[in-house]
Design a protein around this motif. Structure first.
Motif, PDB file in Angstrom:
ATOM      1  N   VAL A   1     -11.831  28.633  -6.107  1.00 55.96           N
ATOM      2  CA  VAL A   1     -10.666  28.223  -7.114  1.00 55.96           C
ATOM      3  C   VAL A   1     -10.239  29.091  -8.021  1.00 55.96           C
ATOM      4  O   VAL A   1      -8.878  29.012  -8.327  1.00 55.96           O
TER       5      VAL A   1
ATOM      6  N   MET B   1     -17.268  19.525  -4.852  1.00 58.99           N
ATOM      7  CA  MET B   1     -16.463  19.353  -6.146  1.00 58.99           C
ATOM      8  C   MET B   1     -17.141  19.011  -7.463  1.00 58.99           C
ATOM      9  O   MET B   1     -16.901  19.457  -8.591  1.00 58.99           O
TER      10      MET B   1
ATOM     11  N   TYR C   1      -8.411  22.714 -15.901  1.00 53.52           N
ATOM     12  CA  TYR C   1      -9.285  21.618 -15.850  1.00 53.52           C
ATOM     13  C   TYR C   1      -8.801  20.352 -15.250  1.00 53.52           C
ATOM     14  O   TYR C   1      -9.140  19.417 -14.589  1.00 53.52           O
TER      15      TYR C   1
ATOM     16  N   SER D   1     -11.234  16.784  -7.658  1.00 53.72           N
ATOM     17  CA  SER D   1     -12.308  15.666  -7.783  1.00 53.72           C
ATOM     18  C   SER D   1     -11.847  14.373  -7.240  1.00 53.72           C
ATOM     19  O   SER D   1     -12.897  13.509  -6.786  1.00 53.72           O
TER      20      SER D   1
ATOM     21  N   VAL E   1     -18.861  22.277  -8.643  1.00 52.56           N
ATOM     22  CA  VAL E   1     -17.819  22.935  -9.263  1.00 52.56           C
ATOM     23  C   VAL E   1     -17.350  22.621 -10.641  1.00 52.56           C
ATOM     24  O   VAL E   1     -17.451  23.459 -11.502  1.00 52.56           O
ATOM     25  N   VAL E   2     -17.217  21.189 -10.818  1.00 54.74           N
ATOM     26  CA  VAL E   2     -17.248  20.811 -12.318  1.00 54.74           C
ATOM     27  C   VAL E   2     -18.347  21.336 -13.298  1.00 54.74           C
ATOM     28  O   VAL E   2     -18.103  21.513 -14.451  1.00 54.74           O
TER      29      VAL E   2
ATOM     30  N   LEU F   1      -9.153  20.924 -11.660  1.00 52.30           N
ATOM     31  CA  LEU F   1     -10.468  20.437 -11.125  1.00 52.30           C
ATOM     32  C   LEU F   1     -10.575  18.825 -11.223  1.00 52.30           C
ATOM     33  O   LEU F   1     -10.987  18.373 -10.044  1.00 52.30           O
TER      34      LEU F   1
ATOM     35  N   GLN G   1     -18.644  24.580 -15.070  1.00 55.75           N
ATOM     36  CA  GLN G   1     -17.911  24.822 -16.287  1.00 55.75           C
ATOM     37  C   GLN G   1     -18.853  25.038 -17.274  1.00 55.75           C
ATOM     38  O   GLN G   1     -18.536  25.672 -18.310  1.00 55.75           O
TER      39      GLN G   1
ATOM     40  N   GLY H   1     -16.271  27.351  -6.452  1.00 60.84           N
ATOM     41  CA  GLY H   1     -15.670  27.381  -7.797  1.00 60.84           C
ATOM     42  C   GLY H   1     -15.017  28.810  -7.750  1.00 60.84           C
ATOM     43  O   GLY H   1     -13.975  28.828  -8.695  1.00 60.84           O
TER      44      GLY H   1
ATOM     45  N   MET I   1     -13.566  16.165 -16.612  1.00 60.63           N
ATOM     46  CA  MET I   1     -12.490  17.318 -16.737  1.00 60.63           C
ATOM     47  C   MET I   1     -11.274  16.564 -17.126  1.00 60.63           C
ATOM     48  O   MET I   1     -10.423  17.398 -18.112  1.00 60.63           O
TER      49      MET I   1
END
Length: 574
Positions: A499, A329, A528, A535, A332-333, A531, A336, A496, A413
Motif C-alpha cells: 500500500v 486489512m 489514513y 478497511s 495493515v491498520v 486505509l 501504523q 502494508g 483510521m
C-alpha cells in the motif's frame, strides 16, 4: 456395502491415553508457560515498538524506508511460525519446539545487543533481527497451544476454566508488552540501546530457566507425523472418484478412522473428534463414499477412501481461509502503531513537568493499558450482559467478536486522519511546515484516542482470532492454526508495504508525495483515509463470509486416537 457401527470399547483406553496423570496440567503447569510468553512479548515489543526510531535516528534511514523495514521484519516474524508450527506438529512436538526456539531467540537477542554496543555493525544488526524472527517462528505457534493443552476439554471443571483461558492468556501477553513499552523504551531513548537490549536478553534467559523448572508438570503430546498427509489424502481420494455422482445419502459413507500399528513413543497423542457431516464443499464428500472398488477391498486404501471426520477436517481448514483473507486489512491498520503513529508523536509536545519527556514510542503502552481494562470488562461485564439478549454462553459468537474489532479499525483510521489534519494545521498556523524537526505546539495526547481504539479493537479481533484458529482447526493442526492466525499479521505487514509503495508511486506521479520525510509537508491524513476506505470494503467482504460460515460440528461422546481403533468401523466387503 460398509455401514456405520458405534462402539465404546476404546473409551477406557482413550481415557488412559489422554489423562496419564491427574497431577499434571491445569493452571499449575500453564503458569510456567505464561512466564515464557510474557518474556517473549516483553522482548518482542521492547524491540518492535521503538525499532523505527533506531533505524531513522541511529542508522539514518528515511522514514518511508524505515517503515518498510519494520513491516518486513514484523512480517517475517509472523510468517516463520507457519514453518515452526509444521515442525512442531510433525516432528518435534510443542514442548521441544518451544525449548529450541527459546534458545534461538535468546542467542539472537544477545547478538543484537552486541551489534549496538561492542561490535556496532549494521549487517550484524539486521542478521540478528532475522535470527530473532526464526526463534519467534518456533515460539509463537506453540506456546499458546501448549498452554491451552494443559486444560482437558473432557473434564468439566477444566473445560469451564478453558472457556475464559484465551481472555486471560491474552491479558498476560499484554501485561508483558505494556511493561516493556514503558520501561525498555525509556532505557533505549535515555540510557542507551545497549542497556535496553541487554535487559531484554536477561528477561529471556530468566524465563527459559523458569520454563525448565516446570518440566515435570506439563502434559505433553508427541508429534503426529505430517498433518498435511491426512489433508492430502482427502483431495486425492476425491479426485479419484470424480465420476461418482450422488453425495446426498449418508448410508454409504465411511466413518472409520484408519488404525496404526506403530506406537507414538511415550507421549499422549491428540485425540481426533468425530465430526458430523456438513453440506459445504460437497465435492470433497466423494472421498468418504464407499464405491464398488472399496466394498470389494479387504483393506482400506487411505488414498482412495477417507473417513467423514477426515473430510470434515479438510473443510474446517478451507472455511478458515476466507476469514484469514478478510482480516488482512485489520493488521495493515494496526501496523501504523509501530510506524507512522510514532513519527507523528515525535513532532508533538511530549513534556510531563519541567524535566521529563515521554518517548514517542511509549505511547504504545496505552494500547496495552486499554486492553488490560477491556479484556476483563469484556469477560466479566459484556459477556454476561450480552448473554441475556442472545442466550449464547459466550454472549456473542467468535465471528461477531472479530467483526466488532474490524469495525473499530475503520473508526481508528477516521480518527487518525482527523487528528493528523489537526497536527498539520497547527504546523501551517505557526509557519513550521518546512521544519520537519520542529516540535509543534500541540500535545501528544491528541493521539490518545487512536491508541485507545487500537487497544479495544485488539481486544475484540486478536483474541477472537486466537480462539477461532484454535477451536476450529483439526486437533492435529492446532500449532499450525496458531501459526495461521499469526501469519495474518505477517502478510498484513507485507500488504502494508505494498500500500505504501502504491500510494507513493501514484501520488508522486500526480503531484507531491503523500509519504515523505517531512510529515508536515506530507499528506499522512490522506493515507489514513485510504486505509479507512480499504478497511470499509474489507468489512463488507467479512460480513458476507461470516454469514455463510459453518462452525465445527462434533458428535458428542465420540473420540478416536491416531493409534486406536475408532468408534465407527468400516467393514470392507459387506
Amino acid at each position: 456395502m460398509a455401514e456405520m457401527r458405534s462402539s465404546s470399547s476404546n473409551s477406557k483406553t482413550n481415557s488412559l491415553i489422554h489423562h496419564p496423570s491427574h497431577h499434571k496440567g491445569g493452571w499449575n503447569a500453564a503458569i510456567f508457560i505464561i512466564f515464557v510468553e510474557f518474556a517473549e512479548r516483553f522482548a518482542y515489543q521492547g524491540l518492535a515498538s521503538n525499532l523505527i526510531q533506531y533505524l531513522t535516528n541511529v542508522l539514518n534511514e528515511p522514514i518511508t524506508q524505515a517503515a518498510k523495514d519494520v513491516n518486513t521484519w514484523v512480517g517475517a516474524s509472523s510468517l516463520f511460525p507457519l514453518l515452526g508450527g509444521f515442525i512442531a506438529d510433525s516432528y518435534l512436538g510443542r514442548f521441544n519446539t518451544i525449548l529450541l526456539s527459546s534458545l534461538i531467540y535468546l542467542v539472537g537477542m544477545i547478538f543484537l545487543t552486541l551489534s549496538v554496543t561492542a561490535l556496532k555493525h549494521k549487517l550484524l544488526f539486521f542478521l540478528a533481527l532475522y535470527v530473532l524472527a526464526i526463534g519467534d517462528g518456533g515460539h509463537k505457534p506453540c506456546v499458546q497451544t501448549f498452554a491451552a493443552d494443559q486444560f482437558d476439554e473432557d473434564t468439566p471443571e477444566e473445560k469451564d476454566t478453558k472457556s475464559s483461558f484465551f481472555n486471560w492468556w491474552y491479558l498476560g501477553i499484554v501485561a508483558g508488552s505494556t511493561a516493556s513499552v514503558f520501561v525498555v523504551i525509556y532505557l533505549q531513548d535515555n540510557v542507551g540501546w545497549g542497556v535496553g537490549l541487554g535487559v531484554l536478553a536477561g528477561v529471556l534467559g530468566l524465563a527459559l530457566a523458569l520454563f525448565l523448572l516446570g518440566i515435570k508438570r506439563y502434559r505433553k503430546e508427541g508429534p503426529t507425523g505430517s498433518p498435511f498427509t491426512r489433508l492430502a489424502q482427502v483431495f486425492v481420494a476425491a479426485s479419484r472418484k470424480w465420476r461418482v455422482h450422488s453425495t446426498h445419502g449418508h448410508h454409504n459413507y465411511c466413518y472409520e478412522e484408519k488404525e496404526h500399528d506403530e506406537p507414538h513413543h511415550l507421549h499422549a497423542q491428540p485425540k481426533i473428534l468425530t465430526l458430523l457431516h456438513t453440506p459445504q464443499y460437497r465435492f470433497l464428500d466423494k472421498a468418504a463414499m464407499i464405491d464398488e472398488v472399496d466394498s470389494k477391498s479387504k483393506t482400506r486404501d487411505p488414498w482412495r477412501l477417507c473417513s467423514v471426520t477426515q473430510v470434515e477436517e479438510v473443510k474446517l481448514v478451507l472455511r478458515l481461509i476466507p476469514i484469514w483473507i478478510s482480516c488482512l486489512m485489520f493488521t495493515v491498520v494496526q501496523a501504523q502503531v509501530h510506524t507512522y503513529f510514532i513519527k507523528q508523536g515525535a513532532t508533538m509536545v511530549r513534556s510531563i513537568g519541567p524535566h521529563f519527556q515521554i518517548p514517542p514510542a511509549s505511547l504504545q503502552g496505552l494500547v496495552g493499558v486499554t486492553i488490560l481494562f477491556a479484556v476483563p470488562f469484556y469477560d466479566r461485564v459484556f459477556v454476561p450482559l450480552a448473554r441475556k439478549f442472545t442466550g449464547k454462553a459466550t454472549g456473542i459468537t467468535v465471528l461477531q467478536r472479530i467483526g466488532v474489532g474490524l469495525f473499530l479499525s475503520i473508526l481508528n483510521m477516521v480518527v487518525s486522519a482527523l487528528v493528523e489534519a489537526k497536527r498539520v494545521g497547527v504546523a501551517k498556523e505557526h509557519g513550521l511546515v518546512d521544519d520537519p524537526k520542529a516540535v509543534l505546539p500541540i500535545s501528544i495526547w491528541w493521539l490518545l484516542p487512536q491508541y485507545m481504539i487500537t487497544g479495544i479493537s485488539d481486544a475484540f479481533t486478536i483474541v477472537g482470532l486466537q480462539e477461532l484458529f484454535y477451536d476450529q482447526m483439526p486437533e492435529a493442526l492446532r500449532s499450525l492454526g496458531a501459526a495461521a492466525y499469526i501469519s495474518i499479521v505477517g502478510v498484513g505487514s507485507f500488504l502494508g508495504n505494498i500500500v505504501i509503495v502504491v500510494v507513493e508511486a501514484i501520488t508522486s506521479r500526480y503531484g507531491q508525495k503523500w509519504l515523505g520525510n517531512n510529515l508536515n509537508r506530507a499528506h499522512l491524513d490522506h493515507f489514513y483515509w485510504v486505509l479507512a476506505a480499504l478497511s470499509a470494503v474489507n468489512m463488507c467482504l467479512y460480513v458476507w463470509i461470516s454469514k455463510v460460515y459453518v462452525y465445527k460440528k462434533v458428535q458428542e461422546g465420540h473420540y478416536t486416537s491416531d493409534h486406536q481403533g475408532s468408534a465407527h468401523k468400516y467393514r470392507p466387503g459387506v
